[in-house]
Design a protein around this motif. Sequence first.
Motif, PDB file in Angstrom:
ATOM      1  N   MET A   1      -4.453  15.105  11.525  1.00 45.40           N
ATOM      2  CA  MET A   1      -3.415  15.540  11.173  1.00 45.40           C
ATOM      3  C   MET A   1      -3.194  17.483  12.197  1.00 45.40           C
ATOM      4  O   MET A   1      -2.318  17.464  12.615  1.00 45.40           O
ATOM      5  CB  MET A   1      -3.837  16.786  10.433  1.00 45.40           C
ATOM      6  CG  MET A   1      -3.278  17.536   9.278  1.00 45.40           C
ATOM      7  SD  MET A   1      -1.640  16.736   8.844  1.00 45.40           S
ATOM      8  CE  MET A   1      -0.135  18.053   8.058  1.00 45.40           C
ATOM      9  N   MET A   2      -3.933  17.302  13.403  1.00 48.33           N
ATOM     10  CA  MET A   2      -3.912  18.302  13.880  1.00 48.33           C
ATOM     11  C   MET A   2      -3.274  17.307  15.121  1.00 48.33           C
ATOM     12  O   MET A   2      -2.881  18.336  16.537  1.00 48.33           O
ATOM     13  CB  MET A   2      -5.584  18.757  14.591  1.00 48.33           C
ATOM     14  CG  MET A   2      -6.055  19.659  13.589  1.00 48.33           C
ATOM     15  SD  MET A   2      -4.800  20.595  13.364  1.00 48.33           S
ATOM     16  CE  MET A   2      -4.683  22.193  14.098  1.00 48.33           C
ATOM     17  N   THR A   3      -3.019  16.415  16.261  1.00 49.52           N
ATOM     18  CA  THR A   3      -2.371  15.435  16.729  1.00 49.52           C
ATOM     19  C   THR A   3      -0.656  16.266  16.656  1.00 49.52           C
ATOM     20  O   THR A   3       0.218  15.889  15.098  1.00 49.52           O
ATOM     21  CB  THR A   3      -2.202  13.561  16.632  1.00 49.52           C
ATOM     22  OG1 THR A   3      -2.227  13.211  15.277  1.00 49.52           O
ATOM     23  CG2 THR A   3      -3.847  13.464  16.978  1.00 49.52           C
TER      24      THR A   3
ATOM     25  N   GLY B   1       6.124  13.975  13.282  1.00 47.24           N
ATOM     26  CA  GLY B   1       6.840  12.564  12.226  1.00 47.24           C
ATOM     27  C   GLY B   1       6.291  13.450  10.786  1.00 47.24           C
ATOM     28  O   GLY B   1       7.482  13.022  10.252  1.00 47.24           O
ATOM     29  N   ILE B   2       5.830  14.642  10.514  1.00 43.76           N
ATOM     30  CA  ILE B   2       6.201  15.110   9.274  1.00 43.76           C
ATOM     31  C   ILE B   2       7.249  15.455   9.386  1.00 43.76           C
ATOM     32  O   ILE B   2       7.563  15.490   7.933  1.00 43.76           O
ATOM     33  CB  ILE B   2       4.406  15.616   8.871  1.00 43.76           C
ATOM     34  CG1 ILE B   2       3.900  14.858   8.678  1.00 43.76           C
ATOM     35  CG2 ILE B   2       4.781  16.355   7.547  1.00 43.76           C
ATOM     36  CD1 ILE B   2       1.954  15.685   8.653  1.00 43.76           C
ATOM     37  N   GLY B   3       7.261  16.589  10.270  1.00 40.12           N
ATOM     38  CA  GLY B   3       8.328  17.166  10.361  1.00 40.12           C
ATOM     39  C   GLY B   3      10.035  16.747  10.487  1.00 40.12           C
ATOM     40  O   GLY B   3      10.414  17.193   9.908  1.00 40.12           O
TER      41      GLY B   3
ATOM     42  N   ALA C   1     -12.548  11.073   6.148  1.00 40.73           N
ATOM     43  CA  ALA C   1     -11.427  13.538   6.041  1.00 40.73           C
ATOM     44  C   ALA C   1     -11.712  13.228   7.123  1.00 40.73           C
ATOM     45  O   ALA C   1     -10.684  14.559   7.732  1.00 40.73           O
ATOM     46  CB  ALA C   1     -13.295  13.659   4.466  1.00 40.73           C
ATOM     47  N   GLN C   2     -12.987  13.561   7.780  1.00 44.26           N
ATOM     48  CA  GLN C   2     -13.170  13.657   9.255  1.00 44.26           C
ATOM     49  C   GLN C   2     -12.158  13.828  10.187  1.00 44.26           C
ATOM     50  O   GLN C   2     -10.824  14.095  10.742  1.00 44.26           O
ATOM     51  CB  GLN C   2     -14.693  13.483   9.954  1.00 44.26           C
ATOM     52  CG  GLN C   2     -15.293  14.232   9.384  1.00 44.26           C
ATOM     53  CD  GLN C   2     -16.665  14.281   9.875  1.00 44.26           C
ATOM     54  OE1 GLN C   2     -16.618  13.444  10.850  1.00 44.26           O
ATOM     55  NE2 GLN C   2     -17.414  15.679   9.717  1.00 44.26           N
ATOM     56  N   VAL C   3     -12.285  12.106   9.915  1.00 51.05           N
ATOM     57  CA  VAL C   3     -10.415  11.071  10.961  1.00 51.05           C
ATOM     58  C   VAL C   3      -9.382  11.614  10.353  1.00 51.05           C
ATOM     59  O   VAL C   3      -7.765  12.471  11.481  1.00 51.05           O
ATOM     60  CB  VAL C   3     -10.930  10.231  11.290  1.00 51.05           C
ATOM     61  CG1 VAL C   3      -9.630   8.888  11.544  1.00 51.05           C
ATOM     62  CG2 VAL C   3     -12.405   9.265  11.378  1.00 51.05           C
TER      63      VAL C   3
ATOM     64  N   SER D   1      -4.227   3.568  16.713  1.00 54.29           N
ATOM     65  CA  SER D   1      -5.381   3.867  17.750  1.00 54.29           C
ATOM     66  C   SER D   1      -6.559   4.371  16.528  1.00 54.29           C
ATOM     67  O   SER D   1      -7.831   3.634  16.791  1.00 54.29           O
ATOM     68  CB  SER D   1      -5.154   4.159  18.832  1.00 54.29           C
ATOM     69  OG  SER D   1      -5.193   5.481  18.886  1.00 54.29           O
ATOM     70  N   ILE D   2      -5.800   5.865  16.011  1.00 58.37           N
ATOM     71  CA  ILE D   2      -7.089   6.582  15.107  1.00 58.37           C
ATOM     72  C   ILE D   2      -7.279   5.873  13.932  1.00 58.37           C
ATOM     73  O   ILE D   2      -8.432   4.710  13.792  1.00 58.37           O
ATOM     74  CB  ILE D   2      -6.573   7.730  14.772  1.00 58.37           C
ATOM     75  CG1 ILE D   2      -6.491   8.884  16.420  1.00 58.37           C
ATOM     76  CG2 ILE D   2      -7.040   8.285  13.996  1.00 58.37           C
ATOM     77  CD1 ILE D   2      -5.753   9.579  16.217  1.00 58.37           C
ATOM     78  N   GLY D   3      -6.393   4.839  13.530  1.00 57.71           N
ATOM     79  CA  GLY D   3      -6.673   4.208  11.737  1.00 57.71           C
ATOM     80  C   GLY D   3      -7.402   2.729  12.394  1.00 57.71           C
ATOM     81  O   GLY D   3      -7.892   2.433  11.674  1.00 57.71           O
TER      82      GLY D   3
END
Length: 270
Positions: free
Chosen positions: A247-249, A255-257, A240-242, A218-220
């Motif tokens: 990244m803070m979600t 997902g990165i972990g 960049a702000q988005v 939804s963000i994307g």
Amino acid sequence: MNAHSEIDATLVRREDDTGIALLVLDRPAARNALSDATIASLHAHLDAIATDKSVRCVVLAAEGPAFCAGHDLKEMTARRADSDGGAAYYLDLMTRCSAMMQAIVALPQPVIAAVEGVATAAGCQLVASCDLAIAGADARFGTPGVNIGLFCSTPMVALSRNVSRKHAMELLLAGELVGAEDAARMGLVNRVVEAGGARAEALALAAKIAAKSTRTVSIGKRAFYAQAEMGLADAYAYAAQVMAQNMMTKDAAEGIGAFVEKRKPIWTDA
């Protein structure tokens, strides 16, 4: 209560399965023309889906030999009997239809059109308004309003945001229909499958999207349409702000972990 708050399931029916909402235009005898009631019903479905956390992706399909033949010209013609010749009604109709198209773009969930048969005028606009589109090999697309003295000005808005200007102008000025392969070449649809297979292919694509984090998707989606209307520098500053906020979600951290730890992520959609 909004004018589009009532759902008529005889015109547009909804079927849900594993995070996917299938919306089906169901006026085959009228070639799924966008009557007042059909526009209202589709908009009402979209409003309901927008706040439905169980829906992760939407597929828009149709019954019968036509996907959507555009506005209901018989209904429109009848309003010429109005005291103003229909002027107020026509403006209201186009405004309501435009709001419904914009609701597709604004929907948090991606919308995939599954097109079999013809998608013309406002029907072509409907396809262009969806985030993705799959076409059966026999599908045809066009904005033939110029042939009957009614230029497809509102369909032009969505069309010109999907295909190049030269392709859009040829469709709008010549009023001819193009086949599925040409529609794919122009960028109006993502890909072409065998005739009759568009709905199954769209549902398969929807299942892939439904497996992602809905928060991330939804963000994307929101960011994609917002940046597309901006100049280059503004678009980068906004994106960049988005991305920093994304990244803070929790899902980004998960997902990165999961990627680093070589495991499957477990989304919480947060």
